[in-house]
Write a protein that holds these residues in place. Structure first.
Motif, PDB file in Angstrom:
ATOM      1  N   MET A   1       2.031  14.496   5.217  1.00 46.58           N
ATOM      2  CA  MET A   1       1.432  13.832   4.059  1.00 46.58           C
ATOM      3  C   MET A   1       0.676  14.868   3.242  1.00 46.58           C
ATOM      4  O   MET A   1      -0.183  15.583   3.767  1.00 46.58           O
ATOM      5  CB  MET A   1       0.491  12.713   4.515  1.00 46.58           C
ATOM      6  CG  MET A   1       0.035  11.801   3.384  1.00 46.58           C
ATOM      7  SD  MET A   1      -1.126  10.528   3.912  1.00 46.58           S
ATOM      8  CE  MET A   1      -2.676  11.436   3.780  1.00 46.58           C
ATOM      9  N   GLN A   2       1.011  14.945   1.965  1.00 48.10           N
ATOM     10  CA  GLN A   2       0.345  15.912   1.093  1.00 48.10           C
ATOM     11  C   GLN A   2      -1.027  15.428   0.631  1.00 48.10           C
ATOM     12  O   GLN A   2      -1.829  16.235   0.172  1.00 48.10           O
ATOM     13  CB  GLN A   2       1.229  16.203  -0.125  1.00 48.10           C
ATOM     14  CG  GLN A   2       2.511  16.949   0.228  1.00 48.10           C
ATOM     15  CD  GLN A   2       3.338  17.256  -1.007  1.00 48.10           C
ATOM     16  OE1 GLN A   2       3.874  16.348  -1.641  1.00 48.10           O
ATOM     17  NE2 GLN A   2       3.430  18.536  -1.339  1.00 48.10           N
ATOM     18  N   GLY A   3      -1.277  14.122   0.727  1.00 47.44           N
ATOM     19  CA  GLY A   3      -2.563  13.584   0.314  1.00 47.44           C
ATOM     20  C   GLY A   3      -2.397  12.309  -0.479  1.00 47.44           C
ATOM     21  O   GLY A   3      -1.319  11.698  -0.503  1.00 47.44           O
ATOM     22  N   VAL A   4      -3.527  11.904  -1.134  1.00 51.76           N
ATOM     23  CA  VAL A   4      -3.511  10.697  -1.969  1.00 51.76           C
ATOM     24  C   VAL A   4      -2.980  11.078  -3.337  1.00 51.76           C
ATOM     25  O   VAL A   4      -3.530  11.962  -4.011  1.00 51.76           O
ATOM     26  CB  VAL A   4      -4.909  10.071  -2.072  1.00 51.76           C
ATOM     27  CG1 VAL A   4      -4.892   8.874  -3.020  1.00 51.76           C
ATOM     28  CG2 VAL A   4      -5.422   9.658  -0.704  1.00 51.76           C
ATOM     29  N   ASP A   5      -1.906  10.417  -3.755  1.00 54.70           N
ATOM     30  CA  ASP A   5      -1.308  10.734  -5.049  1.00 54.70           C
ATOM     31  C   ASP A   5      -2.051  10.062  -6.191  1.00 54.70           C
ATOM     32  O   ASP A   5      -2.299  10.681  -7.221  1.00 54.70           O
ATOM     33  CB  ASP A   5       0.159  10.299  -5.042  1.00 54.70           C
ATOM     34  CG  ASP A   5       0.882  10.709  -6.301  1.00 54.70           C
ATOM     35  OD1 ASP A   5       1.122  11.916  -6.479  1.00 54.70           O
ATOM     36  OD2 ASP A   5       1.226   9.817  -7.113  1.00 54.70           O
ATOM     37  N   SER A   6      -2.443   8.803  -6.012  1.00 51.09           N
ATOM     38  CA  SER A   6      -3.152   8.084  -7.069  1.00 51.09           C
ATOM     39  C   SER A   6      -3.699   6.785  -6.496  1.00 51.09           C
ATOM     40  O   SER A   6      -3.330   6.360  -5.390  1.00 51.09           O
ATOM     41  CB  SER A   6      -2.219   7.787  -8.246  1.00 51.09           C
ATOM     42  OG  SER A   6      -1.164   6.926  -7.838  1.00 51.09           O
ATOM     43  N   PHE A   7      -4.637   6.163  -7.293  1.00 50.69           N
ATOM     44  CA  PHE A   7      -5.157   4.837  -6.967  1.00 50.69           C
ATOM     45  C   PHE A   7      -4.500   3.845  -7.912  1.00 50.69           C
ATOM     46  O   PHE A   7      -4.768   3.844  -9.112  1.00 50.69           O
ATOM     47  CB  PHE A   7      -6.680   4.796  -7.125  1.00 50.69           C
ATOM     48  CG  PHE A   7      -7.398   5.656  -6.115  1.00 50.69           C
ATOM     49  CD1 PHE A   7      -7.606   5.194  -4.822  1.00 50.69           C
ATOM     50  CD2 PHE A   7      -7.863   6.914  -6.452  1.00 50.69           C
ATOM     51  CE1 PHE A   7      -8.271   5.986  -3.898  1.00 50.69           C
ATOM     52  CE2 PHE A   7      -8.521   7.703  -5.529  1.00 50.69           C
ATOM     53  CZ  PHE A   7      -8.718   7.242  -4.234  1.00 50.69           C
ATOM     54  N   GLY A   8      -3.666   3.000  -7.390  1.00 51.62           N
ATOM     55  CA  GLY A   8      -2.955   2.048  -8.207  1.00 51.62           C
ATOM     56  C   GLY A   8      -3.726   0.760  -8.410  1.00 51.62           C
ATOM     57  O   GLY A   8      -4.873   0.616  -7.959  1.00 51.62           O
ATOM     58  N   ASP A   9      -3.106  -0.185  -9.106  1.00 52.30           N
ATOM     59  CA  ASP A   9      -3.745  -1.472  -9.382  1.00 52.30           C
ATOM     60  C   ASP A   9      -3.936  -2.290  -8.119  1.00 52.30           C
ATOM     61  O   ASP A   9      -4.855  -3.114  -8.038  1.00 52.30           O
ATOM     62  CB  ASP A   9      -2.912  -2.283 -10.368  1.00 52.30           C
ATOM     63  CG  ASP A   9      -2.841  -1.591 -11.731  1.00 52.30           C
ATOM     64  OD1 ASP A   9      -3.776  -0.822 -12.047  1.00 52.30           O
ATOM     65  OD2 ASP A   9      -1.848  -1.805 -12.455  1.00 52.30           O
ATOM     66  N   PHE A  10      -3.056  -2.072  -7.164  1.00 49.51           N
ATOM     67  CA  PHE A  10      -3.105  -2.905  -5.976  1.00 49.51           C
ATOM     68  C   PHE A  10      -3.071  -2.096  -4.683  1.00 49.51           C
ATOM     69  O   PHE A  10      -3.123  -2.674  -3.598  1.00 49.51           O
ATOM     70  CB  PHE A  10      -1.924  -3.886  -5.963  1.00 49.51           C
ATOM     71  CG  PHE A  10      -0.593  -3.192  -5.986  1.00 49.51           C
ATOM     72  CD1 PHE A  10       0.045  -2.844  -4.802  1.00 49.51           C
ATOM     73  CD2 PHE A  10       0.009  -2.855  -7.185  1.00 49.51           C
ATOM     74  CE1 PHE A  10       1.264  -2.206  -4.829  1.00 49.51           C
ATOM     75  CE2 PHE A  10       1.219  -2.217  -7.202  1.00 49.51           C
ATOM     76  CZ  PHE A  10       1.862  -1.885  -6.029  1.00 49.51           C
ATOM     77  N   ALA A  11      -2.922  -0.714  -4.764  1.00 47.18           N
ATOM     78  CA  ALA A  11      -2.780   0.057  -3.545  1.00 47.18           C
ATOM     79  C   ALA A  11      -3.198   1.497  -3.768  1.00 47.18           C
ATOM     80  O   ALA A  11      -3.318   1.981  -4.902  1.00 47.18           O
ATOM     81  CB  ALA A  11      -1.332   0.021  -3.070  1.00 47.18           C
TER      82      ALA A  11
END
Length: 701
Positions: free
Chosen positions: A617-627
């Motif tokens: 896992m490279q990390g957190v890509d983004s914070f989405g609307d639901f996840a």
């Protein structure tokens, strides 16, 4: 002298007179040298005849005379008519001479018996038979000694090599020939007796050679390998082998006895016509054996009509021989037996080639050369023999010079085609061998890449080589037929330029393919994408490439339409994926689980060889609307990432469920009260009423 030259010049308008004159001069010229020398006996020729012969012996005059007998221009049909009439007269004369010879047989036979008694047997009846019997005893005795000396080697063993057996048979035959012929030549004999004994002895030796060769060939064909554990050859144990071996022996014996008899008859006082009668009688024996073989050969299933036609065909061949059409007879014989001879030679050569202990490209080349070369030699020998016995007699049908060129050109064309076929078969076998090695190449990445490049380029090279061999063979054949090929080559160049202007698309496709190959843009077996076309490269041609889509369809795309290419099968591939987890999930725990799954896949025997860098896992890509979007990375060999990714997703889902990590999915929540629903229903009813009123108003208007 002046009168003689003026008479010669005045006769230039009569071609047939010139033909007769040159023929007479040709016959007389060999005798002029003896006439010109002083002799003590005989009358000298008249003065004018002497002058004529001296003038005709002059090379310049002779060349001038030969130039005057050229076929008149404008009468092409006269040579054909004359040739047919000459052939007809020759056949009639030959048959009449044979009919007259029948009545002379008793007298010439009595005369020959007297010659045999006087000059051959020297007044001692049975001398020739006694000498032959003694020579055979000496020959067989020497052969028996050699056989006893080689008893240990000669005794058949299990799996004995046929080549050793053939070599030992050859040694025994050579011993017999040297012992019998050498013992006879060690003494002085009368000339006629020497000729008779040597001719009969050579005929017997030739028969033994033919019998041994036939026995070995049938053994090869029946067994396909060495001798079995029995001492009897395979050909004699097999019914078909015994049948054909017996017929071959009968035909060979009749042929050799006939040859010996006919060759000795002129020396015994027989005329040429009676000797021909004897040869035709022996030919009848061979014809009867051939007809009997046609009707009684093992395993025959042909209809009686076919067998009757084949019998009639054999009789016609014998009649052609009687009529003097020897070339036509041999053409008919070879057209009947040449396919079987070539096939048998190929089978024997295949057995020999299988025994050659040679591997690799050299073994493939030797195999093709031996098998195809044996067949080519059989056909070439038949063509050479036909050319020898024919002596281009059919050339007169279309004019002597043109006919000679055409007939010789046709015979040369057969030989050229045989050589071209041998070169093509050898080249094709080598290319197929290299492609098979490239297809199963293993080792380093460079070796695998080199194998793929060979699989890509070799089919194109094979097609180009086939075109080149065909072109060279065609030009060589045309040159042998008297066609000037230099203008053809020049015309082909001009024609090629015209074709280039008229078919620019085709030229573009071919040139684009050449540059794709030079750039090594793709190879057979690689997955590429170009515009709307994508698939695995299956094969090439000079103009296009065949792509197999992963769902099955096949695209045939011209090189000129490919453009920029995405090659998805080179070196390595990185596949990046995303997974959505809920906001209440433990991201650090998810990272550890994904790393553990990647390490497990990297050591899995099913995926270890194809994994270059394990899943992580490279990390957190983004914070989405639901996840929360997690980004994953996997590096593998080309076209293997799909199976690894599918297995990874299954393992991730199971691990997340066991550790309480939820995979987020988008949801829609709708809420409402009863008053709102009633108001919405009233509003819809009012809209419907207004629409109905509007329709009624439009109808009234």
């Amino acid at each position: 002298m002046i009168k003689l030259l003026s008479w010669l010049l005045s006769a230039a308008a009569a071609p047939r007179l010139w033909s007769s004159l040159v023929a007479a001069v040709t016959l007389l010229i060999p005798q002029t040298s003896s006439w010109a020398q002083p002799t003590s006996t005989g009358d000298l020729p008249p003065e004018k005849v002497r002058q004529f012969l001296e003038l005709a012996s002059n090379p310049e005059v002779k060349a001038w005379l030969e130039g005057k007998i050229a076929t008149p221009v404008g009468e092409p049909g006269s040579s054909i008519a004359e040739a047919i009439s000459i052939w007809e007269a020759a056949v009639e004369g030959r048959i009449a001479a044979l009919a007259n010879a029948v009545t002379r047989v008793p007298a010439e036979l009595a005369n020959a018996m007297a010659v045999i008694m006087r000059d051959v047997n020297s007044g001692r009846p049975g001398l020739v038979v006694g000498i032959l019997a003694l020579l055979l005893i000496v020959g067989f005795g020497s052969e028996w000694v050699i056989r006893r000396a080689l008893t240990r080697v000669r005794t058949p063993q299990v799996g004995e090599d046929v080549r050793k057996t053939i070599a030992l048979d050859a040694v025994e035959l050579l011993t017999f020939a040297l012992a019998s012929v050498g013992s006879f030549l060690a003494f002085d004999w009368p000339p006629l007796l020497r000729k008779v004994v040597l001719t009969l002895l050579l005929a017997f030796i030739a028969f033994r050679v033919i019998y041994t060769i036939a026995q070995s060939l049938f053994a090869f064909g029946a067994a396909g390998s060495g001798l079995s554990d029995q001492s009897m050859p395979m050909a004699e144990r097999d019914a078909a082998g015994r049948f054909w071996l017996r017929r071959v022996n009968i035909i060979a014996g009749s042929l050799l006895i006939g040859w010996a008899t006919v060759s000795l008859m002129p020396s015994l006082g027989f005329s040429i016509d009676v000797a021909r009668l004897a040869s035709f009688a022996f030919g009848l024996g061979i014809l009867a054996t051939a007809i009997e073989a046609v009707w009684r050969r093992p395993g025959t299933s042909a209809a009686p009509v076919v067998l009757s036609l084949l019998t009639l065909y054999l009789i016609l061949l014998w009649l052609a021989w009687v009529a003097g059409l020897v070339g036509l007879m041999f053409v008919g014989i070879y057209s009947l037996v040449l396919p079987a001879m070539a096939r048998g030679a190929g089978q024997v050569a295949q057995v020999l080639a299988d025994r050659v202990q040679s591997a690799g490209a050299l073994g493939v080349l030797l195999n093709v050369t031996i098998v195809r070369g044996a067949r080519a030699l059989v056909i070439a020998a038949a063509v050479a023999w036909i050319a020898y016995v024919w002596r281009f007699g059919a050339a007169a049908l279309i004019g002597s010079q043109i006919g000679t060129i055409v007939v010789s050109g046709v015979l040369n064309a057969i030989v050229i085609l045989l050589v071209a076929d041998l070169l093509w078969q050898a080249s094709k076998a080598l290319i197929a061998y290299r492609m098979d090695l490239a297809e199963h190449a293993a080792g380093t990445a460079d070796e695998v890449a080199r194998g793929g490049r060979l699989r890509t380029l070799l089919p194109i090279f094979r097609n180009a080589l086939a075109v080149f061999i065909c072109a060279v063979a065609a030009l060589t054949i045309l040159s042998g037929l008297g066609v000037q090929i230099a203008p053809l080559i020049a015309g082909a160049g001009i024609f090629g330029v015209a074709i280039g202007f008229g078919s620019q698309t085709l030229v573009k496709d071919v040139l684009s393919g050449v540059f794709y190959m030079l750039d090594d843009a793709f190879r057979v077996g690689e997955y590429i994408q170009s515009g709307s076309y994508k698939g695995t490269v299956e094969s090439f041609s000079l103009r296009s490439v065949r792509l197999r889509h992963h769902r099955g369809p096949v695209f045939t795309v011209p090189f000129g339409q490919l453009g920029a290419i995405q090659n998805m099968s080179r070196d390595w591939v990185i596949d990046k994926m995303t997974i959505n987890v809920t906001y209440d999930s433990d991201v650090e725990l998810a990272r550890k689980l994904i790393k553990q799954i990647g390490q497990e896949l990297a050591v899995d025997p099913e995926f270890a060889a194809d994994t270059l860098q394990p899943l992580k896992m490279q990390g957190v890509d983004s914070f989405g609307d639901f996840a929360i979007v997690l980004r994953l990375k996997l590096m593998t060999k080309p076209n293997t990432q799909f199976a690894i990714k599918r297995r990874a997703f299954m393992m991730i889902k199971k691990a997340f469920d066991e550790n309480g990590i939820k995979i987020a999915v988008p949801t829609v929540h709708v809420e409402g009260s009863s008053d709102t629903a009633a108001a919405f229903q009233i509003q819809q009813t009012m809209k419907k009423a207004q629409a109905a009123e509007a329709l009624e108003g439009e109808a009234a208007a």
